[in-house]
Design a protein around this motif. Structure first.
Motif, short mmCIF file in Angstrom:
data_model
loop_
_atom_site.label_atom_id
_atom_site.label_comp_id
_atom_site.label_asym_id
_atom_site.label_seq_id
_atom_site.Cartn_x
_atom_site.Cartn_y
_atom_site.Cartn_z
N ARG A 204 31.92 29.42 -1.70
CA ARG A 204 32.98 30.43 -1.69
C ARG A 204 34.34 29.73 -1.77
O ARG A 204 34.53 28.67 -1.16
N PRO A 205 35.31 30.32 -2.48
CA PRO A 205 36.63 29.68 -2.57
C PRO A 205 37.27 29.43 -1.21
O PRO A 205 37.98 28.43 -1.03
N TYR A 206 37.00 30.29 -0.22
CA TYR A 206 37.63 30.08 1.09
C TYR A 206 37.13 28.81 1.78
O TYR A 206 37.78 28.30 2.70
N MET A 207 36.00 28.27 1.34
CA MET A 207 35.50 27.04 1.96
C MET A 207 36.41 25.85 1.67
O MET A 207 36.40 24.86 2.42
N ALA A 208 37.18 25.93 0.61
CA ALA A 208 38.08 24.83 0.24
C ALA A 208 39.46 24.97 0.85
O ALA A 208 40.32 24.11 0.63
N ARG A 209 39.68 26.00 1.64
CA ARG A 209 40.99 26.20 2.25
C ARG A 209 41.35 24.99 3.12
O ARG A 209 40.56 24.57 3.96
N HIS A 210 42.53 24.43 2.89
CA HIS A 210 43.00 23.23 3.59
C HIS A 210 42.08 22.03 3.34
O HIS A 210 42.11 21.06 4.10
N GLN A 211 41.24 22.11 2.30
CA GLN A 211 40.27 21.04 2.01
C GLN A 211 39.40 20.72 3.22
O GLN A 211 38.97 19.59 3.43
N GLN A 212 39.11 21.75 4.01
CA GLN A 212 38.45 21.52 5.29
C GLN A 212 36.94 21.54 5.21
O GLN A 212 36.27 20.70 5.82
#
Length: 390
Positions: A298-306
Motif C-alpha cells: 500500500r502507498p501508505y507503507m512508504a510514508r516517511h520511508q518507515q
C-alpha cells in the motif's frame, strides 16, 4: 535448565534491574508512558499512555513487588478507563493529564483487547477486587462483541487498525483474534470453542479437516489457492486476499493463548527458528517482508520511508515481541533455547548504553525509533518471570 555462562546470567540480571528502573522512570502519577520523555518522543506523542503499551507494561508492573509500579499499574488502567468512549472502546492513547484521547484513523481494536487482558491480570494478581472496573469491562466487551462475526465468532477489522498500524491486514486478523480468544477465556465469554475452531480453520487452511460452514469452506479455498503451507498461521484472511508474509507476533500469541495445539505450536517455533528470525537479536516481526511489487503493498507503507522492506512492522526487529518469543519457547518446553534468546534480548536492550531501542533494522541492525521503550522493559521482565516459573 540453562546452559548460559556466568557473564550471560549476569547480563540477564542487570537487564532485569535496568528494566525496573526504566519503568519507574517512565511512570507518571496517571500511568506509564510508552517511552522516555525526549524531544523526539514528545513530537511523536510517545509520551502518552497507550492502550496496548500500557496494558503490556501493567502485566509486568503488577507482580513486580515494587510499590510504585504496583500502584502505577492500577493508575494506567484507570487513565484509559476514564477516557473510554461511550460505545465501550478503549482509546489508542490518552494524555497523562486526561486532556486528550485518540482513536487512530480507522479505529484501534487491540487497545480494548489488551486493556481487558491487563484488567484480568491485575484483578488476579494485584490489590483490586474482582469487581473493579466492572462497568467499563462490560462496555468494552460489548463493543468487541458488536464486531464479532455471528458464525465464525472472530473479530473483524479495518486495515492498519491494530499494533501493526501501517500494514494492510484486514478482515479476520490473526494477531487480533489470538487476543480475542485470550479475552474470551479470561472472562468466560460464550462461543470460545467456536472461536478456536474457526481460528484454526481460517488461519490454517492447509489442513485436511474441512469446516462444516459453507462460507468457511469457500474462504479456506480462496486462502489456499496458489499457495504452499508456510508452516505458520496466515496473518489475515479476507474475502479475496490473505497474508502469508509470516506474522511472528500473531503466531507466538496463538501459542501463548492456547489456540495452537502442541503439534502446531512446535511447527510454528521450528518455522520461525529456521528463518533465523531471532538472530542476532529477537525478533524480526515478519519473515517475508512486503516489497513495493507485492500484491499487498500500500502507498501508505512508504510514508516517511518507515515501513519499507526490513523496517518497522515490515521486517524490523522488535525487542518487545522478542519477549513474547521467549515466552512461547518456554511454553512449548524449549527452556534452554528460551534462556539463550533471553540473553540475546538483554543484549539488544543494552545496546546504546541501555537505550531500550524501540526497533532495529532487520538487516543492518541500525537502531530505529524511540529510546527508553517501556514495553521492551516489560516483556523482558515477563519473559524472565515465565522462565523462572518453569
Amino acid at each position: 535448565m540453562t546452559n548460559l555462562d556466568a557473564a550471560q546470567l549476569a547480563l540477564i540480571d542487570t537487564c532485569a534491574q535496568a528494566s525496573i528502573e526504566l519503568l519507574k522512570h517512565n511512570l507518571t502519577p496517571h500511568g506509564i508512558l510508552a517511552a522516555s520523555r525526549t524531544e523526539a518522543a514528545v513530537a511523536r506523542r510517545y509520551t502518552r499512555i497507550f492502550g496496548r503499551d500500557a496494558a503490556i507494561c501493567v502485566m509486568a508492573m503488577c507482580g513486580s513487588g515494587v510499590p510504585t509500579l504496583e500502584q502505577g499499574a492500577v493508575a494506567s488502567l484507570d487513565a484509559l478507563a476514564a477516557q473510554q468512549a461511550a460505545n465501550g472502546q478503549i482509546p489508542k492513547y490518552v494524555d497523562p493529564e486526561g486532556h486528550d484521547a485518540d482513536f487512530w484513523y480507522l479505529g484501534c481494536i487491540d487497545a480494548t483487547l489488551w486493556w481487558l487482558i491487563a484488567v484480568d491480570h491485575v484483578r488476579r494478581h494485584g490489590s483490586v477486587g474482582t469487581s473493579h472496573w466492572s462497568d467499563e469491562v462490560g462496555r468494552a466487551i460489548g463493543w468487541l462483541l458488536a464486531q464479532e462475526h455471528q458464525h465464525f465468532r472472530l473479530l473483524q477489522q479495518n486495515e492498519a487498525s491494530d499494533w501493526a498500524d501501517i500494514m494492510p491486514r484486514s478482515g479476520y486478523v490473526l494477531y487480533t483474534n489470538a487476543l480475542w480468544y485470550d479475552v474470551k477465556r479470561r472472562y468466560a465469554l460464550d462461543h470460545a470453542e467456536a472461536t478456536q475452531h474457526h481460528f484454526n480453520h481460517l488461519f490454517n487452511p492447509f489442513q485436511r479437516d474441512l469446516p462444516e460452514y459453507h462460507r468457511a469452506r469457500l474462504l479456506r479455498h480462496y486462502a489456499r489457492r496458489g499457495r504452499r503451507d508456510p508452516g505458520l498461521y496466515l496473518s489475515f484472511v479476507n474475502l479475496s486476499v490473505v497474508g502469508d508474509e509470516g506474522d511472528v507476533f500473531g503466531n507466538v500469541l496463538a501459542i501463548q493463548s492456547g489456540l495452537a495445539d502442541s503439534v502446531t505450536a512446535r511447527r510454528i517455533v521450528r518455522t520461525i527458528a529456521a528463518a533465523n528470525a531471532s538472530e542476532p537479536y529477537p525478533v524480526r516481526v515478519i519473515l517475508h517482508p512486503l516489497t513495493r511489487q507485492h500484491l499487498l503493498w500500500r502507498p501508505y507503507m512508504a510514508r516517511h520511508q518507515q515501513n519499507i522492506v526490513h523496517q518497522y512492522h515490515n521486517g524490523g526487529i522488535w525487542p518487545f515481541v522478542g519477549g513474547y518469543w521467549v515466552m512461547a519457547l518456554a511454553q512449548v518446553g524449549m527452556h534452554a533455547r528460551a534462556w539463550t534468546e533471553l540473553a540475546r534480548l538483554a543484549q539488544a536492550n543494552e545496546l546504546g548504553n541501555w537505550r531500550f531501542t524501540e526497533w532495529f533494522h532487520g538487516r543492518t541492525l541500525a537502531p530505529m525509533g524511540m529510546a527508553g521503550q517501556s514495553w521492551n522493559a516489560a516483556t523482558f521482565l515477563l519473559a524472565r518471570r515465565a522462565l523462572a516459573e518453569t
